[in-house]
Scaffold this active site. Sequence first.
Site, PDB file in Angstrom:
ATOM      1  N   TRP A  24      -5.453  -6.059  19.621  1.00  0.00           N
ATOM      2  CA  TRP A  24      -4.407  -6.695  18.821  1.00  0.00           C
ATOM      3  C   TRP A  24      -3.030  -6.162  19.230  1.00  0.00           C
ATOM      4  O   TRP A  24      -2.878  -4.970  19.531  1.00  0.00           O
ATOM      5  CB  TRP A  24      -4.591  -6.391  17.339  1.00  0.00           C
TER       6      TRP A  24
ATOM      7  N   TYR B 118       0.849  -1.205   0.000  1.00  0.00           N
ATOM      8  CA  TYR B 118       0.000   0.000   0.000  1.00  0.00           C
ATOM      9  C   TYR B 118       0.880   1.249   0.000  1.00  0.00           C
ATOM     10  O   TYR B 118       0.639   2.203  -0.757  1.00  0.00           O
ATOM     11  CB  TYR B 118      -0.873  -0.076   1.247  1.00  0.00           C
TER      12      TYR B 118
ATOM     13  N   THR C 253      -2.547  11.446   8.582  1.00  0.00           N
ATOM     14  CA  THR C 253      -2.315  10.462   9.631  1.00  0.00           C
ATOM     15  C   THR C 253      -3.536   9.541   9.729  1.00  0.00           C
ATOM     16  O   THR C 253      -4.437   9.614   8.882  1.00  0.00           O
ATOM     17  CB  THR C 253      -2.053  11.214  10.957  1.00  0.00           C
TER      18      THR C 253
HETATM   19  N1  LIG Z   1      -8.869   5.919   6.862  1.00  0.00           N
HETATM   20  C1  LIG Z   1      -7.659   6.287   7.247  1.00  0.00           C
HETATM   21  O1  LIG Z   1      -7.298   6.169   8.433  1.00  0.00           O
HETATM   22  C2  LIG Z   1      -6.699   6.869   6.254  1.00  0.00           C
HETATM   23  C3  LIG Z   1      -7.016   7.041   4.926  1.00  0.00           C
HETATM   24  N2  LIG Z   1      -6.076   7.579   4.074  1.00  0.00           N
HETATM   25  C4  LIG Z   1      -6.370   7.799   2.647  1.00  0.00           C
HETATM   26  O2  LIG Z   1      -7.504   8.619   2.500  1.00  0.00           O
HETATM   27  C5  LIG Z   1      -8.225   8.251   1.319  1.00  0.00           C
HETATM   28  C6  LIG Z   1      -9.659   7.948   1.671  1.00  0.00           C
HETATM   29  O3  LIG Z   1      -9.676   6.857   2.598  1.00  0.00           O
HETATM   30  P1  LIG Z   1     -11.007   6.447   3.374  1.00  0.00           P
HETATM   31  O4  LIG Z   1     -12.045   7.473   3.154  1.00  0.00           O
HETATM   32  O5  LIG Z   1     -10.595   6.068   4.736  1.00  0.00           O
HETATM   33  O6  LIG Z   1     -11.399   5.116   2.611  1.00  0.00           O
HETATM   34  P2  LIG Z   1     -12.832   4.405   2.517  1.00  0.00           P
HETATM   35  O7  LIG Z   1     -12.544   2.953   2.377  1.00  0.00           O
HETATM   36  O8  LIG Z   1     -13.715   4.865   3.609  1.00  0.00           O
HETATM   37  O9  LIG Z   1     -13.394   4.961   1.149  1.00  0.00           O
HETATM   38  C7  LIG Z   1     -12.769   4.686  -0.054  1.00  0.00           C
HETATM   39  C8  LIG Z   1     -13.710   4.993  -1.174  1.00  0.00           C
HETATM   40  O10 LIG Z   1     -13.093   4.619  -2.407  1.00  0.00           O
HETATM   41  C9  LIG Z   1     -14.015   3.890  -3.167  1.00  0.00           C
HETATM   42  N3  LIG Z   1     -13.333   2.939  -4.036  1.00  0.00           N
HETATM   43  C10 LIG Z   1     -12.465   1.969  -3.676  1.00  0.00           C
HETATM   44  N4  LIG Z   1     -12.067   1.288  -4.752  1.00  0.00           N
HETATM   45  C11 LIG Z   1     -12.699   1.839  -5.828  1.00  0.00           C
HETATM   46  C12 LIG Z   1     -12.709   1.568  -7.208  1.00  0.00           C
HETATM   47  N5  LIG Z   1     -11.969   0.570  -7.736  1.00  0.00           N
HETATM   48  N6  LIG Z   1     -13.488   2.331  -8.008  1.00  0.00           N
HETATM   49  C13 LIG Z   1     -14.243   3.311  -7.489  1.00  0.00           C
HETATM   50  N7  LIG Z   1     -14.285   3.622  -6.196  1.00  0.00           N
HETATM   51  C14 LIG Z   1     -13.510   2.882  -5.368  1.00  0.00           C
HETATM   52  C15 LIG Z   1     -14.854   3.154  -2.142  1.00  0.00           C
HETATM   53  O11 LIG Z   1     -16.045   2.722  -2.694  1.00  0.00           O
HETATM   54  P3  LIG Z   1     -16.613   1.291  -2.221  1.00  0.00           P
HETATM   55  O12 LIG Z   1     -16.714   1.367  -0.744  1.00  0.00           O
HETATM   56  O13 LIG Z   1     -17.899   1.220  -2.937  1.00  0.00           O
HETATM   57  O14 LIG Z   1     -15.607   0.276  -2.663  1.00  0.00           O
HETATM   58  C16 LIG Z   1     -15.012   4.229  -1.082  1.00  0.00           C
HETATM   59  O15 LIG Z   1     -16.061   5.100  -1.401  1.00  0.00           O
HETATM   60  C17 LIG Z   1      -7.468   7.067   0.721  1.00  0.00           C
HETATM   61  O16 LIG Z   1      -6.571   7.516  -0.263  1.00  0.00           O
HETATM   62  C18 LIG Z   1      -6.691   6.530   1.888  1.00  0.00           C
HETATM   63  O17 LIG Z   1      -5.531   5.868   1.452  1.00  0.00           O
HETATM   64  C19 LIG Z   1      -4.841   7.940   4.502  1.00  0.00           C
HETATM   65  C20 LIG Z   1      -4.491   7.785   5.801  1.00  0.00           C
HETATM   66  C21 LIG Z   1      -5.384   7.241   6.786  1.00  0.00           C
HETATM   67  C1  LIG Z   2      -3.961   4.428   8.364  1.00  0.00           C
HETATM   68  C2  LIG Z   2      -2.949   3.333   8.400  1.00  0.00           C
HETATM   69  O1  LIG Z   2      -3.594   2.125   8.786  1.00  0.00           O
HETATM   70  C3  LIG Z   2      -2.800   0.938   8.815  1.00  0.00           C
HETATM   71  O2  LIG Z   2      -1.762   1.058   9.710  1.00  0.00           O
HETATM   72  P1  LIG Z   2      -1.967   1.019  11.268  1.00  0.00           P
HETATM   73  O3  LIG Z   2      -1.898   2.389  11.811  1.00  0.00           O
HETATM   74  O4  LIG Z   2      -1.008   0.062  11.844  1.00  0.00           O
HETATM   75  O5  LIG Z   2      -3.464   0.485  11.351  1.00  0.00           O
HETATM   76  P2  LIG Z   2      -4.538   0.000  12.345  1.00  0.00           P
HETATM   77  O6  LIG Z   2      -5.452   1.104  12.645  1.00  0.00           O
HETATM   78  O7  LIG Z   2      -5.161  -1.227  11.770  1.00  0.00           O
HETATM   79  O8  LIG Z   2      -3.756  -0.477  13.668  1.00  0.00           O
HETATM   80  C4  LIG Z   2      -3.122   0.418  14.545  1.00  0.00           C
HETATM   81  C5  LIG Z   2      -2.605  -0.337  15.747  1.00  0.00           C
HETATM   82  O9  LIG Z   2      -3.736  -0.740  16.531  1.00  0.00           O
HETATM   83  C6  LIG Z   2      -3.605  -2.117  16.865  1.00  0.00           C
HETATM   84  N1  LIG Z   2      -4.932  -2.686  17.142  1.00  0.00           N
HETATM   85  C7  LIG Z   2      -5.357  -3.102  18.366  1.00  0.00           C
HETATM   86  N2  LIG Z   2      -6.578  -3.638  18.281  1.00  0.00           N
HETATM   87  C8  LIG Z   2      -6.955  -3.526  16.976  1.00  0.00           C
HETATM   88  C9  LIG Z   2      -8.120  -3.894  16.294  1.00  0.00           C
HETATM   89  O10 LIG Z   2      -9.074  -4.467  16.852  1.00  0.00           O
HETATM   90  N3  LIG Z   2      -8.169  -3.607  14.962  1.00  0.00           N
HETATM   91  C10 LIG Z   2      -7.137  -2.986  14.313  1.00  0.00           C
HETATM   92  N4  LIG Z   2      -7.267  -2.700  12.990  1.00  0.00           N
HETATM   93  N5  LIG Z   2      -5.988  -2.649  14.953  1.00  0.00           N
HETATM   94  C11 LIG Z   2      -5.907  -2.908  16.266  1.00  0.00           C
HETATM   95  C12 LIG Z   2      -2.873  -2.701  15.684  1.00  0.00           C
HETATM   96  O11 LIG Z   2      -2.318  -3.958  15.972  1.00  0.00           O
HETATM   97  C13 LIG Z   2      -1.838  -1.607  15.428  1.00  0.00           C
HETATM   98  O12 LIG Z   2      -0.762  -1.736  16.318  1.00  0.00           O
HETATM   99  C14 LIG Z   2      -2.208   0.665   7.503  1.00  0.00           C
HETATM  100  O13 LIG Z   2      -3.204   0.268   6.684  1.00  0.00           O
HETATM  101  C15 LIG Z   2      -1.489   1.867   6.932  1.00  0.00           C
HETATM  102  O14 LIG Z   2      -1.263   1.641   5.595  1.00  0.00           O
HETATM  103  C16 LIG Z   2      -2.221   3.159   7.110  1.00  0.00           C
HETATM  104  O15 LIG Z   2      -2.138   4.060   6.313  1.00  0.00           O
END
Ligand SMILES: NC(=O)C1=CN([C@@H]2O[C@H](COP(=O)(O)OP(=O)(O)OC[C@H]3O[C@@H](n4cnc5c(N)ncnc54)[C@H](OP(=O)(O)O)[C@@H]3O)[C@@H](O)[C@H]2O)C=CC1
Ligand SMILES: C[C@H]1O[C@H](OP(=O)(O)OP(=O)(O)OC[C@H]2O[C@@H](n3cnc4c(=O)[nH]c(N)nc43)[C@H](O)[C@@H]2O)[C@@H](O)[C@@H](O)C1=O
Length: 362
Positions: free
Chosen positions: A246, A137, A165
């Site tokens: 986890w 990723y 973040t």
């Molecule tokens: N959530 C987080 O903690 C973080 C997110 N980001 C970044 O922020 C951005 C948004 O993430 P977030 O809102 O959390 O993600 P979500 O999973 O909540 O939303 C992603 C969206 O993208 C759509 N999507 C995925 N694949 C496709 C595809 N092939 N064609 C069209 N639409 C698609 C999904 O639609 P559907 O559900 O229908 O598949 C969904 O609406 C991403 O770039 C992510 O990497 C960065 C850091 C942290």
């Molecule tokens: C946004 C970010 O998100 C991911 O990175 P991450 O920060 O490691 O993600 P996470 O939220 O899943 O975990 C954070 C921490 O929390 C702990 N943990 C405890 N208990 C649960 C639990 O129940 N679920 C999950 N998911 N994690 C858990 C887990 O083991 C870890 O230590 C990547 O996709 C990365 O690519 C990215 O961009």
Amino acid sequence: MKKDSKIYVAGHRGLVGSAIIKNLEAKGFTNIIHRTHAQLDLTDTNAVASFFSQEKPEYVFLAAAKVGGIVANNTYRGEFIYANLMIQNNVVHQSYRNQVKKLMFLGSTCIYPKNCPQPMKENYLLTDVLEYTNEPYAIAKIAGIKLCESYNLQYGTNYISVMPTNLYGPNDNFDLEKSHVLPALIRKIHLGKALENGDWDGIEKDLNRLPIKGIDGSSSKASILNVLSEFGVTLEDNDTAKVEIWGSGKPMREFLWSEDMADACVFLMEQIDFTDTHPSDAKEIRNTHINIGTGTDISIADLAVLIKKTIGFKGEFFFDAEKPDGTVKKLTNVEKLNALGWKHSVNLEAGVRRMYDWYLGR
Ligand SMILES: NC(=O)C1=CN([C@@H]2O[C@H](COP(=O)(O)OP(=O)(O)OC[C@H]3O[C@@H](n4cnc5c(N)ncnc54)[C@H](OP(=O)(O)O)[C@@H]3O)[C@@H](O)[C@H]2O)C=CC1
Ligand SMILES: C[C@H]1O[C@H](OP(=O)(O)OP(=O)(O)OC[C@H]2O[C@@H](n3cnc4c(=O)[nH]c(N)nc43)[C@H](O)[C@@H]2O)[C@@H](O)[C@@H](O)C1=O
């Protein structure tokens, strides 16, 4: 952006995309377009080309991506690198071909090295090896930053990359296998509280809204207890509930409320151009992306305690060392963002409360 500029928000039903739409609408933008995944698969090059040539958006927020928590990233490694490379290649290239005025690409702070000095500055990118669990990723996201940067430098486009973040908020993913930690702990602790209170109506409501692995609200109590225990929510003989965390609970994470994230995105889209992201006399232009965060982090164990207090759970936690910890610490340096004039407004305590209210449908 003018109030009637044509703005395409990709990923508008997701955590960030939905918050960007809400923010744009609140600021009076009237010409926002979007497509669901079913209507437009962004990995399909021909479909994306047709969409851009027909719609000709002026501005693009690229918030569509294949996203998930640590275990999903580590398990579906092929899907994460393929889908993200395809989505960003298609959207960025078609934006260039169709003269999009400005595009915002969303990456993630997992682009930084596993053992990055803290807090992580933008120019620490590509200085060391990545965290293994999300390497595919992260590689895709680094390619996205370099795609935007390279098009800007070669073709004179105006694409901005932001690196948020860990985010949380309305429309988050509560699937216990694939979600991030904050929504996962909200749901597990909520279910733990329902178990300790014998609140089977609450459990039924939760499972009807979002079934887990084949069980829904109509499943037998025995099968619900069985499946919940697979996801680390158990009821002990003395009626005490236990919730699994986890890993070790020691990793530090920084959390930003998704609506703050959306506000930062719209702010940057309106206020800055690519040329504002690097010194004008720079001989080699790189690391033009901007971190988005709060500058404060918390351990996963302390996050669990905060959520426990917010929800009013009386039970216990246990740690599953078989699950990965991931990066030990990844705190953003947000000086660049703050210097541009933006700061977050929702702190973690308030955000967790809002998140739980949203989860309960309040
Ligand atoms: N959530 C987080 O903690 C973080 C997110 N980001 C970044 O922020 C951005 C948004 O993430 P977030 O809102 O959390 O993600 P979500 O999973 O909540 O939303 C992603 C969206 O993208 C759509 N999507 C995925 N694949 C496709 C595809 N092939 N064609 C069209 N639409 C698609 C999904 O639609 P559907 O559900 O229908 O598949 C969904 O609406 C991403 O770039 C992510 O990497 C960065 C850091 C942290
Ligand atoms: C946004 C970010 O998100 C991911 O990175 P991450 O920060 O490691 O993600 P996470 O939220 O899943 O975990 C954070 C921490 O929390 C702990 N943990 C405890 N208990 C649960 C639990 O129940 N679920 C999950 N998911 N994690 C858990 C887990 O083991 C870890 O230590 C990547 O996709 C990365 O690519 C990215 O961009």
